[in-house]
Design an enzyme around this catalytic site. Structure first.
Site, PDB file in Angstrom:
ATOM      1  CB  CYS A   1      -0.942   0.006   1.197  1.00 52.84           C
ATOM      2  SG  CYS A   1      -1.929  -1.480   1.257  1.00 52.84           S
TER       3      CYS A   1
ATOM      4  CG  HIS B   1      -3.007   3.189   2.320  1.00 48.95           C
ATOM      5  ND1 HIS B   1      -3.609   2.929   1.105  1.00 48.95           N
ATOM      6  CD2 HIS B   1      -3.088   2.046   3.036  1.00 48.95           C
ATOM      7  CE1 HIS B   1      -4.027   1.677   1.094  1.00 48.95           C
ATOM      8  NE2 HIS B   1      -3.731   1.118   2.252  1.00 48.95           N
TER       9      HIS B   1
ATOM     10  CG  ASN C   1      -6.560  -0.908   1.648  1.00 45.29           C
ATOM     11  OD1 ASN C   1      -5.898  -0.539   0.697  1.00 45.29           O
ATOM     12  ND2 ASN C   1      -6.032  -1.383   2.758  1.00 45.29           N
TER      13      ASN C   1
HETATM   14  N1  ACO Z   1     -18.108  -8.620   9.949  1.00 46.18           N
HETATM   15  C1  ACO Z   1     -18.533  -8.944  11.177  1.00 46.18           C
HETATM   16  N2  ACO Z   1     -17.702  -9.329  12.164  1.00 46.18           N
HETATM   17  C2  ACO Z   1     -16.381  -9.374  11.886  1.00 46.18           C
HETATM   18  C3  ACO Z   1     -15.871  -9.047  10.619  1.00 46.18           C
HETATM   19  C4  ACO Z   1     -16.789  -8.662   9.624  1.00 46.18           C
HETATM   20  N3  ACO Z   1     -16.415  -8.314   8.387  1.00 46.18           N
HETATM   21  N4  ACO Z   1     -14.541  -9.194  10.660  1.00 46.18           N
HETATM   22  C5  ACO Z   1     -14.214  -9.580  11.888  1.00 46.18           C
HETATM   23  N5  ACO Z   1     -15.336  -9.710  12.641  1.00 46.18           N
HETATM   24  C6  ACO Z   1     -15.472 -10.109  14.025  1.00 46.18           C
HETATM   25  C7  ACO Z   1     -14.299 -10.942  14.507  1.00 46.18           C
HETATM   26  O1  ACO Z   1     -14.479 -12.297  14.169  1.00 46.18           O
HETATM   27  C8  ACO Z   1     -14.369 -10.718  15.991  1.00 46.18           C
HETATM   28  O2  ACO Z   1     -15.356 -11.556  16.547  1.00 46.18           O
HETATM   29  P1  ACO Z   1     -15.134 -12.268  17.977  1.00 46.18           P
HETATM   30  O3  ACO Z   1     -14.980 -11.145  18.940  1.00 46.18           O
HETATM   31  O4  ACO Z   1     -16.389 -13.060  18.118  1.00 46.18           O
HETATM   32  O5  ACO Z   1     -13.888 -13.084  17.798  1.00 46.18           O
HETATM   33  C9  ACO Z   1     -14.886  -9.293  16.135  1.00 46.18           C
HETATM   34  O6  ACO Z   1     -15.460  -8.952  14.860  1.00 46.18           O
HETATM   35  C10 ACO Z   1     -13.783  -8.293  16.450  1.00 46.18           C
HETATM   36  O7  ACO Z   1     -12.703  -8.572  15.596  1.00 46.18           O
HETATM   37  P2  ACO Z   1     -11.383  -7.727  15.680  1.00 46.18           P
HETATM   38  O8  ACO Z   1     -10.414  -8.244  14.676  1.00 46.18           O
HETATM   39  O9  ACO Z   1     -10.968  -7.614  17.105  1.00 46.18           O
HETATM   40  O10 ACO Z   1     -11.970  -6.332  15.183  1.00 46.18           O
HETATM   41  P3  ACO Z   1     -11.248  -4.950  15.179  1.00 46.18           P
HETATM   42  O11 ACO Z   1     -12.007  -4.003  15.984  1.00 46.18           O
HETATM   43  O12 ACO Z   1      -9.780  -5.084  15.396  1.00 46.18           O
HETATM   44  O13 ACO Z   1     -11.466  -4.523  13.660  1.00 46.18           O
HETATM   45  C11 ACO Z   1     -10.295  -4.458  11.600  1.00 46.18           C
HETATM   46  C12 ACO Z   1     -10.941  -5.327  12.638  1.00 46.18           C
HETATM   47  C13 ACO Z   1     -11.320  -3.514  10.999  1.00 46.18           C
HETATM   48  C14 ACO Z   1      -9.708  -5.335  10.516  1.00 46.18           C
HETATM   49  C15 ACO Z   1      -9.174  -3.624  12.301  1.00 46.18           C
HETATM   50  O14 ACO Z   1      -8.304  -4.465  13.010  1.00 46.18           O
HETATM   51  C16 ACO Z   1      -8.382  -2.837  11.322  1.00 46.18           C
HETATM   52  O15 ACO Z   1      -8.869  -1.867  10.793  1.00 46.18           O
HETATM   53  N6  ACO Z   1      -7.106  -3.172  11.081  1.00 46.18           N
HETATM   54  C17 ACO Z   1      -6.310  -2.570  10.070  1.00 46.18           C
HETATM   55  C18 ACO Z   1      -6.702  -3.196   8.784  1.00 46.18           C
HETATM   56  C19 ACO Z   1      -6.191  -2.484   7.614  1.00 46.18           C
HETATM   57  O16 ACO Z   1      -6.564  -1.371   7.359  1.00 46.18           O
HETATM   58  N7  ACO Z   1      -5.361  -3.181   6.863  1.00 46.18           N
HETATM   59  C20 ACO Z   1      -4.809  -2.754   5.703  1.00 46.18           C
HETATM   60  C21 ACO Z   1      -3.846  -1.636   5.949  1.00 46.18           C
HETATM   61  S1  ACO Z   1      -2.281  -1.855   5.268  1.00 46.18           S
HETATM   62  C22 ACO Z   1      -2.547  -2.091   3.718  1.00 46.18           C
HETATM   63  O17 ACO Z   1      -3.396  -1.467   3.200  1.00 46.18           O
HETATM   64  C23 ACO Z   1      -1.771  -3.116   3.020  1.00 46.18           C
END
Ligand code: ACO
Length: 327
Positions: free
Chosen positions: A113, A253, A283
């Site tokens: 990214c 980004h 993204n």
């Molecule tokens: N829909 C519903 N529930 C979901 C989803 C979804 N799409 N995805 C995950 N969950 C659930 C999980 O299973 C988990 O359930 P559990 O508590 O029963 O186990 C719950 O939601 C919480 O999951 P977390 O992973 O703790 O959620 P978090 O608040 O951390 O959000 C997210 C997840 C949005 C991915 C966050 O960690 C994030 O934004 N990370 C950065 C991701 C990113 O932007 N990556 C790319 C950047 S770098 C690049 O672009 C290469």
């Protein structure tokens, strides 16, 4: 005298097909509400068959038009992508051939990214040394071909798209006034995509090999992203002697609204200085910063003298930023 490197033109291209959060909730156990509140994303574009080089070509063509340059005036084409149609030929060579940019050298660059930032800083060096005058930098991805469409924790985050900028030599000042590139390979496992064939979810129905798809440690990536945005803004301000108040726009980004909100808080910069369009495209990896820049240019809100920071972070892990005085 050292030459200045300015952005002479911008372009972007998105596949027509829109995939909404509701569409996704029919494919995996998720909801519009979860995706919106955790990421800020409402919809994304997903190619129904166009490949990365097709998107790259269209964005490149638009950037050339906006720069008012003919294809044979381009000296180098750099294509930043992690989803090239093939290792060989490169995406950049395919674009070079289709554009008829017969005098241009061409290569691909991989920095996930942060690809557009790595591409622009690389182009900047070629221009500053006097080797080249006009470089076309493209960020293009069909991430849909690299996603596990049964993994709700990743497939809701990404989209397809392409963007391009023409960087050119200028003797009248302005342009890129600071830049930074960085990498931390000790965090290589936070975000991975093994070398694999890109399969379009609409065209190639037989998507089996999940081990060859994008996998991510979401919370660690989140923290890395916030730190990288914050430290890069501080670095560029220190390096150039400018203050936060001097900066008109920050184009991060476009990964996630919450990452950007938290980075804005840590940097003590009002969040409305951060340009965002991730609600519409998700993204798009290497394409995202250029798509946002092209939209900001098209909005007519960017004026000569404005200072903008472009800042990226991504798999590798990689990071980087550029401070530009708009001309
Ligand atoms: N829909 C519903 N529930 C979901 C989803 C979804 N799409 N995805 C995950 N969950 C659930 C999980 O299973 C988990 O359930 P559990 O508590 O029963 O186990 C719950 O939601 C919480 O999951 P977390 O992973 O703790 O959620 P978090 O608040 O951390 O959000 C997210 C997840 C949005 C991915 C966050 O960690 C994030 O934004 N990370 C950065 C991701 C990113 O932007 N990556 C790319 C950047 S770098 C690049 O672009 C290469």
């Amino acid at each position: 005298m050292m030459s200045h490197v300015i952005i002479k033109g911008t372009g972007s291209y998105l596949p027509e097909n829109v995939m909404s959060n509701d569409d996704l909730s029919k494919m995996v156990d998720t909801s519009d509400d979860w995706i919106r509140t955790r990421t800020g994303i409402s919809e994304r574009r997903i190619s129904t068959g166009e490949r990365t080089s097709d998107l790259a070509y269209e964005a490149g063509l638009r950037a050339l038009k906006s720069a008012n340059l003919k294809p044979d005036e381009i000296d180098l084409i750099i294509c930043a992508t992690i989803t090239a149609d093939s290792f060989m030929p490169s995406c950049a060579c395919k674009v070079q051939g289709r554009l008829g940019a017969s005098l241009a050298a061409a290569f691909d660059l991989t920095a996930a990214c942060t690809g557009m930032i790595y591409g622009m800083v690389t182009a900047e060096q070629f221009i500053k040394t006097g080797m080249y005058s006009n470089v076309l930098v493209i960020g293009a991805e069909t991430l849909s071909g690299a996603l596990d469409w049964e993994d709700r924790s990743t497939c809701v985050l990404f989209g397809d798209g392409a963007s391009a900028v023409v960087l050119s030599r200028s003797d009248s000042g302005g342009g890129i006034i600071g830049s930074n590139l960085e990498a931390d390979g000790s965090k290589k496992n936070l975000l991975t995509l093994p070398a694999t064939t890109m399969l379009n979810p609409y065209v190639d129905k037989d998507i089996e090999d999940k081990q060859y798809k994008i996998s991510m440690q979401g919370q660690e990536v989140f923290k890395f992203a916030v730190r990288t945005i914050t430290s890069n803004i501080d670095f560029l301000l220190n390096k150039t002697g400018l203050t936060k108040e001097d900066i008109d726009y920050i184009i991060p980004h476009q990964a996630n609204l919450r990452i950007i909100e938290q980075a804005a808080k840590f940097c003590k910069v009002p969040v409305d200085k951060f340009f965002m369009n991730l609600d519409r495209y998700g993204n798009t990896s290497a394409a995202s910063i250029g798509i946002a820049l092209d939209e900001l240019v098209a909005s007519g809100n960017l004026n000569p003298g404005n200072k903008i920071i472009l800042v990226g972070f991504g798999g590798g892990m990689t990071g980087g930023s550029i401070l530009i005085e708009w001309v």
